[in-house]
Structures are given as structure tokens and as C-alpha cells.
Design a protein around this motif. Sequence first.
Motif, PDB file in Angstrom:
ATOM      1  N   HIS A  20       1.117  -1.362   0.061  1.00 15.81           N
ATOM      2  CA  HIS A  20       0.188  -0.142  -0.101  1.00 15.81           C
ATOM      3  C   HIS A  20       1.520   0.947   0.246  1.00 15.81           C
ATOM      4  O   HIS A  20       2.370   1.150   0.489  1.00 15.81           O
ATOM      5  CB  HIS A  20      -0.764   0.047   1.135  1.00 15.81           C
ATOM      6  N   SER A  30      -4.086   4.432   4.815  1.00 16.71           N
ATOM      7  CA  SER A  30      -2.860   4.195   3.737  1.00 16.71           C
ATOM      8  C   SER A  30      -4.024   4.912   3.123  1.00 16.71           C
ATOM      9  O   SER A  30      -5.379   5.384   2.845  1.00 16.71           O
ATOM     10  CB  SER A  30      -3.250   2.537   2.641  1.00 16.71           C
ATOM     11  N   CYS A  32      -5.552   4.221   0.037  1.00 11.73           N
ATOM     12  CA  CYS A  32      -6.351   3.723  -0.221  1.00 11.73           C
ATOM     13  C   CYS A  32      -8.410   3.419   0.773  1.00 11.73           C
ATOM     14  O   CYS A  32      -9.396   2.982   0.898  1.00 11.73           O
ATOM     15  CB  CYS A  32      -7.129   1.658  -0.866  1.00 11.73           C
ATOM     16  N   CYS A  65      -1.728  -2.638  -4.469  1.00  6.89           N
ATOM     17  CA  CYS A  65      -3.049  -1.809  -3.889  1.00  6.89           C
ATOM     18  C   CYS A  65      -3.216  -1.126  -5.146  1.00  6.89           C
ATOM     19  O   CYS A  65      -2.597   0.010  -5.133  1.00  6.89           O
ATOM     20  CB  CYS A  65      -2.685  -1.744  -2.802  1.00  6.89           C
ATOM     21  N   CYS A  68      -4.635   2.540  -3.833  1.00  2.77           N
ATOM     22  CA  CYS A  68      -3.360   3.679  -3.659  1.00  2.77           C
ATOM     23  C   CYS A  68      -2.507   4.105  -4.707  1.00  2.77           C
ATOM     24  O   CYS A  68      -2.405   5.065  -4.915  1.00  2.77           O
ATOM     25  CB  CYS A  68      -2.838   2.989  -2.978  1.00  2.77           C
TER      26      CYS A  68
HETATM   27 ZN   LIG Z   1      -3.416  -0.201  -0.760  1.00  2.00          ZN
END
Ligand SMILES: [Zn+2]
Length: 81
Positions: A20, A30, A32, A65, A68
Amino acid sequence: MYEMWAEHDPAISPPGVVWHVVAKDNATASLCGRFLEPSQRVMPALDGTPPDGTTPPASSPDRYCDPCLVTVREAMAESGR
Ligand SMILES: [Zn+2]
């Protein structure tokens, strides 16, 4: 600035490490929106030796990710204008 954060994610198949992205001024979540547990953080060994014996073999590539990465890409595009 941003920092990479590797975490074991048992929700993916096969279970492995997901990277992440964390903003340095807010290291509790993070980009996200995932809440980050320092105890879950994975520090990949540079020599490939699993530090805790739970790291999957090298045949399981690390994953990144997507949310992210998209956020970073957008932020960089904006700062580049
Ligand atoms: Zn993430």
C-alpha cells in the motif's frame, strides 16, 4: 511525500504481501483508506530470507494495491500541472 507499506493480506489468493501507499503526514491509514496495523507490517528481507517464516516463496510475487496507486498517480498528475 509517500511511503510504501507492505502488509500480509489473507484475503487475496494465494495469500501474500500487498503493498500500500502511505502519506508521510498521515501514517495511520493508507491512501485507499485501509487502517494500517504496525504489527501487520512486513519488512521484506533484501536477501530473500523470510524474517518470520510466513512469507510465501518467491514464486508468489508481491502485489500492489490498485486504489493506492491510482491515488498517487492522480496526485502526481495534479502536482505536475
Ligand atoms: Zn491500498
